[in-house]
Design an enzyme around this catalytic site. Sequence first.
Site, PDB file in Angstrom:
ATOM      1  N   LYS A 192      90.992  57.516  59.774  1.00 37.18           N
ATOM      2  CA  LYS A 192      90.230  56.448  60.441  1.00 37.18           C
ATOM      3  C   LYS A 192      89.251  55.824  59.454  1.00 37.18           C
ATOM      4  CE  LYS A 192      86.414  56.499  62.771  1.00 37.18           C
ATOM      5  NZ  LYS A 192      85.835  55.263  62.204  1.00 37.18           N
ATOM      6  N   GLY A 244      80.841  60.540  54.775  1.00 31.64           N
ATOM      7  CA  GLY A 244      79.915  59.728  55.556  1.00 31.64           C
ATOM      8  C   GLY A 244      78.527  60.305  55.463  1.00 31.64           C
ATOM      9  N   SER A 245      77.733  60.050  56.464  1.00 31.40           N
ATOM     10  CA  SER A 245      76.337  60.468  56.416  1.00 31.40           C
ATOM     11  C   SER A 245      76.185  61.973  56.669  1.00 31.40           C
ATOM     12  CB  SER A 245      75.542  59.700  57.475  1.00 31.40           C
ATOM     13  OG  SER A 245      76.103  59.956  58.735  1.00 31.40           O
ATOM     14  N   GLU A 247      74.081  63.268  58.575  1.00 34.62           N
ATOM     15  CA  GLU A 247      73.834  63.435  60.016  1.00 34.62           C
ATOM     16  C   GLU A 247      75.156  63.656  60.769  1.00 34.62           C
ATOM     17  OE1 GLU A 247      72.222  59.814  61.411  1.00 34.62           O
ATOM     18  OE2 GLU A 247      72.080  60.503  63.484  1.00 34.62           O
ATOM     19  N   GLY A 249      77.985  64.443  59.347  1.00 34.48           N
ATOM     20  CA  GLY A 249      78.594  65.644  58.765  1.00 34.48           C
ATOM     21  C   GLY A 249      78.173  66.898  59.519  1.00 34.48           C
ATOM     22  N   GLU A 266      81.923  65.211  52.453  1.00 35.27           N
ATOM     23  CA  GLU A 266      81.349  64.478  51.320  1.00 35.27           C
ATOM     24  C   GLU A 266      80.250  63.598  51.904  1.00 35.27           C
ATOM     25  OE1 GLU A 266      82.156  64.933  48.261  1.00 35.27           O
ATOM     26  OE2 GLU A 266      84.053  65.988  48.428  1.00 35.27           O
ATOM     27  N   CYS A 300      76.970  56.685  47.646  1.00 36.77           N
ATOM     28  CA  CYS A 300      76.466  58.019  47.973  1.00 36.77           C
ATOM     29  C   CYS A 300      75.763  58.659  46.785  1.00 36.77           C
ATOM     30  CB  CYS A 300      77.609  58.897  48.443  1.00 36.77           C
ATOM     31  SG  CYS A 300      78.988  58.877  47.296  1.00 36.77           S
ATOM     32  N   GLU A 397      67.785  58.823  51.913  1.00 36.52           N
ATOM     33  CA  GLU A 397      68.831  58.003  51.310  1.00 36.52           C
ATOM     34  C   GLU A 397      68.684  56.591  51.868  1.00 36.52           C
ATOM     35  OE1 GLU A 397      72.907  58.584  52.638  1.00 36.52           O
ATOM     36  OE2 GLU A 397      73.548  58.474  50.558  1.00 36.52           O
TER      37      GLU A 397
HETATM   38  P1  NAD Z   1      78.626  57.415  59.031  1.00 38.73           P
HETATM   39  O1  NAD Z   1      78.465  58.883  58.941  1.00 38.73           O
HETATM   40  O2  NAD Z   1      77.840  56.692  60.016  1.00 38.73           O
HETATM   41  O3  NAD Z   1      80.135  57.045  59.325  1.00 38.73           O
HETATM   42  C1  NAD Z   1      81.187  57.517  58.529  1.00 38.73           C
HETATM   43  C2  NAD Z   1      82.455  57.536  59.353  1.00 38.73           C
HETATM   44  O4  NAD Z   1      82.305  58.480  60.411  1.00 38.73           O
HETATM   45  C3  NAD Z   1      82.809  56.213  60.018  1.00 38.73           C
HETATM   46  O5  NAD Z   1      84.209  56.068  59.963  1.00 38.73           O
HETATM   47  C4  NAD Z   1      82.341  56.412  61.453  1.00 38.73           C
HETATM   48  O6  NAD Z   1      83.062  55.642  62.368  1.00 38.73           O
HETATM   49  C5  NAD Z   1      82.616  57.878  61.660  1.00 38.73           C
HETATM   50  N1  NAD Z   1      81.780  58.535  62.666  1.00 38.73           N
HETATM   51  C6  NAD Z   1      80.531  58.198  63.070  1.00 38.73           C
HETATM   52  N2  NAD Z   1      80.087  59.082  63.997  1.00 38.73           N
HETATM   53  C7  NAD Z   1      81.062  59.999  64.160  1.00 38.73           C
HETATM   54  C8  NAD Z   1      81.207  61.175  64.962  1.00 38.73           C
HETATM   55  N3  NAD Z   1      80.238  61.583  65.764  1.00 38.73           N
HETATM   56  N4  NAD Z   1      82.329  61.888  64.853  1.00 38.73           N
HETATM   57  C9  NAD Z   1      83.310  61.510  64.008  1.00 38.73           C
HETATM   58  N5  NAD Z   1      83.252  60.405  63.255  1.00 38.73           N
HETATM   59  C10 NAD Z   1      82.137  59.665  63.309  1.00 38.73           C
HETATM   60  O7  NAD Z   1      78.376  56.899  57.557  1.00 38.73           O
HETATM   61  P2  NAD Z   1      78.450  55.412  57.036  1.00 38.73           P
HETATM   62  O8  NAD Z   1      77.178  54.752  57.419  1.00 38.73           O
HETATM   63  O9  NAD Z   1      79.736  54.770  57.408  1.00 38.73           O
HETATM   64  O10 NAD Z   1      78.532  55.657  55.456  1.00 38.73           O
HETATM   65  C11 NAD Z   1      77.443  55.860  54.685  1.00 38.73           C
HETATM   66  C12 NAD Z   1      77.273  57.332  54.350  1.00 38.73           C
HETATM   67  O11 NAD Z   1      78.431  57.843  53.684  1.00 38.73           O
HETATM   68  C13 NAD Z   1      76.142  57.550  53.405  1.00 38.73           C
HETATM   69  O12 NAD Z   1      75.338  58.603  53.826  1.00 38.73           O
HETATM   70  C14 NAD Z   1      76.842  57.896  52.099  1.00 38.73           C
HETATM   71  O13 NAD Z   1      76.050  58.644  51.220  1.00 38.73           O
HETATM   72  C15 NAD Z   1      78.047  58.608  52.546  1.00 38.73           C
HETATM   73  N6  NAD Z   1      79.087  58.626  51.515  1.00 38.73           N
HETATM   74  C16 NAD Z   1      79.355  59.792  50.854  1.00 38.73           C
HETATM   75  C17 NAD Z   1      80.313  59.840  49.849  1.00 38.73           C
HETATM   76  C18 NAD Z   1      80.597  61.120  49.118  1.00 38.73           C
HETATM   77  O14 NAD Z   1      81.653  61.212  48.496  1.00 38.73           O
HETATM   78  N7  NAD Z   1      79.750  62.115  49.152  1.00 38.73           N
HETATM   79  C19 NAD Z   1      81.023  58.697  49.524  1.00 38.73           C
HETATM   80  C20 NAD Z   1      80.735  57.524  50.209  1.00 38.73           C
HETATM   81  C21 NAD Z   1      79.770  57.517  51.212  1.00 38.73           C
END
Ligand code: NAD
Length: 790
Positions: A192, A244-245, A247, A249, A266, A300, A397
């Site tokens: 997704k 993703g974030s 939070e 995670g 990640e 990130c 962040e």
């Molecule tokens: P996010 O956590 O809000 O969303 C990431 C993904 O998770 C999206 O596809 C979203 O639809 C989905 N999602 C949201 N809530 C969910 C839930 N409860 N259950 C399952 N899926 C859910 O993050 P974002 O705002 O899209 O991205 C930014 C974050 O990603 C930043 O914190 C960044 O540091 C991190 N990031 C990390 C890496 C890495 O490799 N470490 C790489 C890129 C981005």
Amino acid sequence: MNILDRYHAMEYGPAPEARNEADAWLAARDFGKALFIDGGWKAATGGKTFETSEPSSGKLLAKVSDASAADIDAAVAAATKALPKWSASTGYQRAKVLYAIGRAMQRHQRLFAVLESIDNGKPIRESRDIDVPLAIRHFIHHAGWAQALDKDFPGHKGVGVVGQIIPWNFPLLMLAWKIAPALAAGCTVVLKPAEFTPLTAILFAEICERAGVPKGVVNIVHGGPEAGAAIVNHAGIQKIAFTGSSEVGKIIRKATAGSGKKLSLELGGKSAFIVFEDADLDSAVEGLVDGIWFNQGQVCCAGSRLLVQEGIADALIAKVKTRMSRLRVGSPLDKNTDIGPLVDLTQLDRVKGLVAEGAKQGAVCWQPDAALPSSGYYHLPTLATGVSPANILAQEEVFGPVLATMTFRNTEEAIELANNTRYGLAASVWSENINLALHVAPQLKAGVVWVNGTNMFDAACGFGGYRESGFGREGGREGMFEYLAAKLPLGPVIKPATTSAQPVEQADGTAIDRTAKLFIGGKQVRPDGNYSLAVATAKGKLAGEVGLGNRKDIRDAVAAARACKAWPEATAYNRSQVLYYLAENLSGRAGEFAFRLTELTGATPKAAREEVDQSIERLFLYAGLADKFEGRVHQPPARAVTLALHEPVGVVGIVAPDASPLLGLISLIAPALAMGNTVVAVPSERYPLLATDLYQVIEYSDVPAGAINIVTGRSAELAGVLAKHDDVDGLWIFADADTCAKAEAESIGNLKRVWSGNGRGLDWASDEAAGDAFLRRAIEVKNVWVPYGD
Ligand code: NAD
């Protein structure tokens, strides 16, 4: 105007990238049927859609199918149906598919880049020169891993159906990082993309159709958190890979607790960009441009904390300001643009809010005097000085083009400041003294360290974090392991501990009463609560009493383990000798331990002796492996080498099983120690006297104080304390299913690495219950990039 004035006044002309092909693609697609399931295009059940718009103008780009739970079901069903054939296909067959994907992407490279810039807002220079070529490289690189699987990963096979959830900041690149290793490992996927940036994933699905990816092997669904949660909670999925974030995670860590799903996270970061006074300042400034203003800081691993040595701070800041004044903010489709819009209005508001709060907390926020485009979600590059370590801009962040600056006096202070964060994703070290840089790199709590560089990535080099930046690696050999399962010899189901608080019948005998204590910081100590736990012999008589450890004892043990620097800093050869010596000393008391095993467990003398001998052999094995399970050197396609160092995880909590109480304990403690971890062990609740006997051997085996700590007591309770303790970096737990599930759920505070048997033990006597699979869990791979050349 003389020629020099003319030269200085020279402006860039516009250099727009053509977008007609991308617009034609957008116009020709039915985004109401954007779910790619079982090789076909489907509308969402119920017909729901969500909007994706162009960050540079706010204009609507498409209304995209929003997957419902039923659609996720259908995608998982398709992936499940496709799994047997795909996982049984030869490495060569899978390699050909991965290669075909890479080549097909290459043929449509420009369309991918333009679409990515339109949908995400990132400058075309970045999508064209970085995101898309790296994504392609990932597929081509992983074609090789597909074929090398049997030889390079013996005893491993693909985990099965994988659910993958990615963010919006590198939509195509994150997709490649997820799908390529999964396919190479023989897994099928349900991926997704983020709801802000679905377009290049849709184009990628078209590529899959053309590249001959069998139906159901790759399924791409769209939607927001609800669709993501439906993937996370789906019982038909064996692994979740999330970027993703932090939070979200943590939500996912909790949701998957006890499910047995493999998990890699990640997450976010707050990476340090450390400039020592002997650095080449002009190079460091260019590095900063890449470090924090690349992708508008929505990275990130962005170097969002500039730590600069005091003596050069003014000079560097002046240079940074000059450079910032020349950054070109504008249309992402202009090839001269350095900074495009943020992805969405919500993100822009968030960044503005954080900058305002940072200023309120004392930071001085400076921006160049530049005009912003009249529409779109633009934010000027921002430099915050006078930032205290506790300022929100130093801790949170921001995920925007905002750099927080702090100064340091000496190397120790630089390291301390750099590590003063709950994250641990990346760091940059700038110094012309390579000795200094390589002295600092291992001391930084970060999964990736760039020396005199920043934001370098490659498919062959693992990427991923420590602490709240998540766990698992993407890329390289270590990234492949995330999609593979080792065949470990399973033992019986573990039942909840049944030790009763009832007094056990006194044994006959005239031996002098001996009080078994806890072993903390190299000393025998009484339990804080001053309660004891009676230990019964196999015949139900009293074998002895051990201390009933509590929360405070675990706290003391963790503090002792953390304070022990002698062990992690010892050379591997040194650790190896101590483990050999421990084996030697255990061997000297083998008869006594065998007798204890028989007395407690009722094992025959022969079986008991066998367990002791195997325990000694296992110590010997890990003593020998301590200086052999080493890192690697990668040679990425850049003028750099990447040192993939094996570092200890840190403080590891170990909850050992009742089965094979000596061998099980040693099988877990020894690999952790071999790799330089310090350990807080909770031994078998039923047979703890083996551990309290063992600490006597430890005491005279040259093990530094605090390297091994033993807290006896109720396993379930102590496992919970270890799981919640934020100074425990890893937890290995072999207990009943409920205790394991709770420990996983309670580990979210600092996102410690939990290895849980999920209610099953291992057949500890088997040769397969030892070796690399254990050592791999005892390390973090840190990739240190060292460029070379003038
Ligand atoms: P996010 O956590 O809000 O969303 C990431 C993904 O998770 C999206 O596809 C979203 O639809 C989905 N999602 C949201 N809530 C969910 C839930 N409860 N259950 C399952 N899926 C859910 O993050 P974002 O705002 O899209 O991205 C930014 C974050 O990603 C930043 O914190 C960044 O540091 C991190 N990031 C990390 C890496 C890495 O490799 N470490 C790489 C890129 C981005």
